[in-house]
Design a protein around this motif. Structure first.
Motif, PDB file in Angstrom:
ATOM      1  N   LEU A 393       0.825  -1.210   0.000  1.00  0.00           N
ATOM      2  CA  LEU A 393       0.000   0.000   0.000  1.00  0.00           C
ATOM      3  C   LEU A 393       0.857   1.258   0.000  1.00  0.00           C
ATOM      4  N   ALA A 394       2.014   1.186   0.660  1.00  0.00           N
ATOM      5  CA  ALA A 394       2.881   2.360   0.751  1.00  0.00           C
ATOM      6  C   ALA A 394       3.696   2.591  -0.519  1.00  0.00           C
ATOM      7  N   ILE A 395       4.129   1.520  -1.175  1.00  0.00           N
ATOM      8  CA  ILE A 395       5.036   1.676  -2.304  1.00  0.00           C
ATOM      9  C   ILE A 395       4.303   1.805  -3.638  1.00  0.00           C
ATOM     10  N   GLU A 396       3.145   1.182  -3.784  1.00  0.00           N
ATOM     11  CA  GLU A 396       2.443   1.230  -5.074  1.00  0.00           C
ATOM     12  C   GLU A 396       2.128   2.652  -5.548  1.00  0.00           C
ATOM     13  N   PRO A 397       1.797   3.608  -4.662  1.00  0.00           N
ATOM     14  CA  PRO A 397       1.570   4.975  -5.163  1.00  0.00           C
ATOM     15  C   PRO A 397       2.808   5.611  -5.792  1.00  0.00           C
ATOM     16  N   LEU A 398       3.987   5.041  -5.529  1.00  0.00           N
ATOM     17  CA  LEU A 398       5.234   5.601  -6.070  1.00  0.00           C
ATOM     18  C   LEU A 398       5.560   5.052  -7.451  1.00  0.00           C
ATOM     19  N   ALA A 399       4.754   4.111  -7.964  1.00  0.00           N
ATOM     20  CA  ALA A 399       5.020   3.494  -9.264  1.00  0.00           C
ATOM     21  C   ALA A 399       5.155   4.567 -10.341  1.00  0.00           C
ATOM     22  N   GLY A 400       6.152   4.391 -11.197  1.00  0.00           N
ATOM     23  CA  GLY A 400       6.402   5.350 -12.265  1.00  0.00           C
ATOM     24  C   GLY A 400       7.417   6.410 -11.904  1.00  0.00           C
ATOM     25  N   CYS A 401       7.699   6.572 -10.609  1.00  0.00           N
ATOM     26  CA  CYS A 401       8.718   7.542 -10.182  1.00  0.00           C
ATOM     27  C   CYS A 401      10.117   7.005 -10.471  1.00  0.00           C
ATOM     28  N   GLN A 402      11.073   7.913 -10.504  1.00  0.00           N
ATOM     29  CA  GLN A 402      12.480   7.541 -10.640  1.00  0.00           C
ATOM     30  C   GLN A 402      13.149   7.624  -9.274  1.00  0.00           C
ATOM     31  N   VAL A 403      14.020   6.701  -8.984  1.00  0.00           N
ATOM     32  CA  VAL A 403      14.830   6.773  -7.777  1.00  0.00           C
ATOM     33  C   VAL A 403      16.268   7.065  -8.188  1.00  0.00           C
ATOM     34  N   PRO A 404      17.002   7.754  -7.289  1.00  0.00           N
ATOM     35  CA  PRO A 404      16.638   8.250  -5.956  1.00  0.00           C
ATOM     36  C   PRO A 404      15.536   9.318  -6.014  1.00  0.00           C
ATOM     37  N   GLU A 406      13.280  12.395  -3.535  1.00  0.00           N
ATOM     38  CA  GLU A 406      13.279  13.205  -2.315  1.00  0.00           C
ATOM     39  C   GLU A 406      12.207  12.711  -1.338  1.00  0.00           C
ATOM     40  N   GLU A 407      12.537  12.736  -0.057  1.00  0.00           N
ATOM     41  CA  GLU A 407      11.584  12.292   0.969  1.00  0.00           C
ATOM     42  C   GLU A 407      10.319  13.146   0.931  1.00  0.00           C
ATOM     43  N   ALA A 408      10.459  14.437   0.697  1.00  0.00           N
ATOM     44  CA  ALA A 408       9.286  15.319   0.663  1.00  0.00           C
ATOM     45  C   ALA A 408       8.335  14.912  -0.458  1.00  0.00           C
ATOM     46  N   LYS A 409       8.900  14.457  -1.571  1.00  0.00           N
ATOM     47  CA  LYS A 409       8.055  14.037  -2.694  1.00  0.00           C
ATOM     48  C   LYS A 409       7.305  12.756  -2.341  1.00  0.00           C
ATOM     49  N   VAL A 410       7.983  11.830  -1.657  1.00  0.00           N
ATOM     50  CA  VAL A 410       7.327  10.586  -1.225  1.00  0.00           C
ATOM     51  C   VAL A 410       6.140  10.900  -0.326  1.00  0.00           C
ATOM     52  N   ILE A 411       6.349  11.762   0.656  1.00  0.00           N
ATOM     53  CA  ILE A 411       5.278  12.098   1.595  1.00  0.00           C
ATOM     54  C   ILE A 411       4.133  12.814   0.876  1.00  0.00           C
ATOM     55  N   ASP A 412       4.480  13.669  -0.074  1.00  0.00           N
ATOM     56  CA  ASP A 412       3.444  14.377  -0.837  1.00  0.00           C
ATOM     57  C   ASP A 412       2.590  13.388  -1.643  1.00  0.00           C
ATOM     58  N   ILE A 413       3.230  12.403  -2.259  1.00  0.00           N
ATOM     59  CA  ILE A 413       2.495  11.383  -3.024  1.00  0.00           C
ATOM     60  C   ILE A 413       1.592  10.585  -2.091  1.00  0.00           C
ATOM     61  N   TRP A 414       2.103  10.231  -0.913  1.00  0.00           N
ATOM     62  CA  TRP A 414       1.307   9.468   0.043  1.00  0.00           C
ATOM     63  C   TRP A 414       0.084  10.277   0.510  1.00  0.00           C
ATOM     64  N   GLN A 415       0.296  11.542   0.759  1.00  0.00           N
ATOM     65  CA  GLN A 415      -0.826  12.372   1.209  1.00  0.00           C
ATOM     66  C   GLN A 415      -1.893  12.486   0.126  1.00  0.00           C
ATOM     67  N   ASP A 447      -0.065   6.530  11.179  1.00  0.00           N
ATOM     68  CA  ASP A 447      -0.480   7.925  10.997  1.00  0.00           C
ATOM     69  C   ASP A 447       0.692   8.895  10.888  1.00  0.00           C
ATOM     70  N   ASP A 448       1.906   8.395  11.022  1.00  0.00           N
ATOM     71  CA  ASP A 448       3.093   9.251  11.022  1.00  0.00           C
ATOM     72  C   ASP A 448       3.933   8.889   9.801  1.00  0.00           C
ATOM     73  N   LEU A 449       3.785   9.651   8.708  1.00  0.00           N
ATOM     74  CA  LEU A 449       4.419   9.282   7.443  1.00  0.00           C
ATOM     75  C   LEU A 449       5.951   9.295   7.498  1.00  0.00           C
ATOM     76  N   PRO A 450       6.614  10.251   8.141  1.00  0.00           N
ATOM     77  CA  PRO A 450       8.076  10.165   8.250  1.00  0.00           C
ATOM     78  C   PRO A 450       8.529   8.905   9.001  1.00  0.00           C
ATOM     79  N   ARG A 451       7.792   8.518  10.040  1.00  0.00           N
ATOM     80  CA  ARG A 451       8.171   7.303  10.771  1.00  0.00           C
ATOM     81  C   ARG A 451       7.854   6.064   9.952  1.00  0.00           C
ATOM     82  N   LEU A 452       6.878   6.165   9.055  1.00  0.00           N
ATOM     83  CA  LEU A 452       6.589   5.062   8.150  1.00  0.00           C
ATOM     84  C   LEU A 452       7.791   4.799   7.235  1.00  0.00           C
ATOM     85  N   ILE A 453       8.441   5.869   6.810  1.00  0.00           N
ATOM     86  CA  ILE A 453       9.658   5.724   6.004  1.00  0.00           C
ATOM     87  C   ILE A 453      10.734   5.001   6.797  1.00  0.00           C
ATOM     88  N   GLU A 454      10.845   5.343   8.084  1.00  0.00           N
ATOM     89  CA  GLU A 454      11.839   4.666   8.925  1.00  0.00           C
ATOM     90  C   GLU A 454      11.544   3.174   9.021  1.00  0.00           C
TER      91      GLU A 454
END
Length: 494
Positions: A393-404, A406-415, A447-454
């Motif tokens: 559920l957390a990673i599928e919204p990122l499909a199509g993105c390029q890595v590396p 930015e963390e801010a972009k990940v959180i924005d996509i999740w929101q 409920d804490d997206l930065p901690r979800l990244i951790e």
């Protein structure tokens, strides 16, 4: 060493296909003498006094759990690992994937018991059942068993003391094994409490008895998240041994499989052993043990793997060398490699070479090896989605993105994808399920997206930030989740 004409590319391909075909089913098919490979790095995990054995998915927790339950395999381990105490064990199941309500309560029963008593008492009851507490035999339901233990603490303790004393006289050790703890409870908080109860009991037996021990096979993130529920858990860190695989361990495993194939391709397996030389018969004559150089020496392994895959991942060294390229692209975010992913990639590479590059002068074509990594990534994502569906559920919204990325972009996509709402709905769905197969462990902080990244970093799905602060996904997850990387292994064509 006896010199033997090496196998042809086709013969190596046939041997690889046959020997590795069942590698993807390691958890559902019991280990045998033929499949029992013993890397030096796993020896300490089998010490009787090693209480906690952390390891990720597919690294061998269930394999060793099942092997210790098997008298024959335990004897082989005692001989080849030189651990004499393994011969003096009385082993019982404390928890596992198998449905065994006479040995331990399953997930639906555990959910009920958690509303009635504390986790320590639940597992204490399981231990007493394994030790043969007479009063518990006559009680059919775990609710009744747990109530008896709670109401009769003196009798329960005397049973432990008698069993410990008798085991000391007989020079044996009662060993209670725990596995598949990610299936204990659908709520992470409750799962942590149950694990903490197991660890408390393990510590109690470790210091309170001489001959009663627990061995707990557990995911590292679950071990860490249970510690706040059990302050003394840090004391168990001194009695822990991680199940990890080095690159030489992985290739040692591959060569072990090639040298222990039976059935239709037993003759090829025998020729492979003669080609290398130095193999020894196992303790029970049912298996063949690779020579030390084939198990532990990188240069020797690379020499023989190049007979199978060639020296380069393309026309020259700039594309990489298969011996190092393959494990590097199967490594997760914290440097762990699953042997199941490794063998799956090689089996797929053999089949893909047969289908698309039959005239190749090596058993494996470099493009087929890339195909193997793509398939291994797909299997790895399926595994992590079974154990921790919230990861998908957390990673599928990122499909199509390029890595590396930015963390801010990940959180924005999740929101934008309302991830916290999706996680809540998923938790509710599993909470209503009665089937053990649907019980999984959720994130600690949904409920804490930065901690979800951790948490994703802890699981190895994401890597720690680069020097520029951007996040990355290792190829073993990136490919199947549909993220791109400039110059990386491509995503499979739709």
């Amino acid at each position: 060493m006896t010199v033997e004409v090496p196998l042809s590319a086709r013969e190596y391909r046939d041997l690889l296909s046959s020997a590795l075909e069942e590698a993807a089913y390691a958890d559902t098919r019991p280990p045998t003498a033929r499949t029992l490979f013993m890397p030096d790095s796993h020896r300490s995990a089998l010490y009787v006094d090693t209480t906690v054995v952390p390891g990720g998915r597919g690294v061998g927790k269930t394999f060793w759990y099942q092997s210790l339950l098997d008298d024959r395999l335990r004897e082989l381990a005692a001989t080849e690992y030189r651990i004499a105490r393994l011969r003096r064990l009385k082993v019982a199941r404390g928890y596992g994937l198998a449905l065994m309500s006479d040995r331990y309560p399953g997930p639906p029963v555990l959910r009920d018991l958690m509303t009635r008593t504390d986790p320590y008492t639940i597992w204490y009851t399981v231990l007493l059942t394994a030790l043969g507490q007479e009063e518990l035999r006559a009680l059919p339901a775990w609710r009744e068993k747990v109530a008896w233990v709670r109401d009769n603490p003196d009798s329960a303790q005397r049973t432990v003391e008698r069993a410990d004393g008798q085991a000391h006289e007989e020079n044996i050790v009662h060993l209670l094994l725990f596995d598949a703890l990610e299936h204990l409870h659908d709520e992470r908080e409750k799962a942590d409490q149950l694990v903490a109860g197991i660890l408390r009991l393990a510590l109690h037996m470790r210091f309170g008895t001489r001959n009663i021990r627990l061995k707990v096979f557990i995911r590292p993130d679950m071990f860490d998240s249970a510690k706040p529920h059990f302050p003394d858990a840090s004391k168990l860190s001194g009695y822990a041994a991680h199940l990890e695989w080095t690159r030489t361990d992985l290739y040692g495993l591959l060569f072990h499989f090639l040298g222990n194939e039976d059935g239709e391709y037993a003759e090829l397996s025998e020729r492979f052993r003669r080609t290398v030389g130095g193999w020894e018969a196992g303790a029970d004559q049912a298996r063949h043990v690779p020579p030390i150089l084939l198990r532990n020496d990188a240069k020797f392994q690379q020499l023989h793997f190049e007979q199978i895959a060639g020296p380069f991942m393309g026309s020259d060294h700039r594309k990489g060398r298969p011996y190092t390229w393959l494990p590097n692209h199967l490594m997760d975010g914290v440097g762990r490699i699953s042997p199941r992913s490794f063998l799956k990639a090689l089996w797929t590479a053999a089949e893909a070479t047969r289908a698309s590059h039959p005239a190749q002068d090596r058993a494996l074509h470099h493009e087929a090896i890339r195909k193997g990594v793509q398939e291994a990534s797909k299997s790895r994502v399926e595994e992590v989605s079974e154990d921790t569906p919230w990861v998908r559920l957390a990673i599928e919204p990122l499909a199509g993105c390029q890595v590396p990325i930015e963390e801010a972009k990940v959180i924005d996509i999740w929101q934008n994808a309302n991830l916290t709402v999706a996680l809540a709905k998923d938790a509710a769905r599993y909470a209503q399920a009665d089937e053990p197969a649907l019980v999984r462990t959720g994130p600690r902080h949904p409920d804490d997206l930065p901690r979800l990244i951790e948490e994703l970093k802890d699981l190895g799905v994401m890597t720690p930030p680069r020097s520029d602060g951007r996040l990355d996904l290792p190829d073993v997850y990136r490919i199947a989740f549909g993220l791109g990387r400039k110059g990386g292994v491509p995503r499979p064509a739709a």
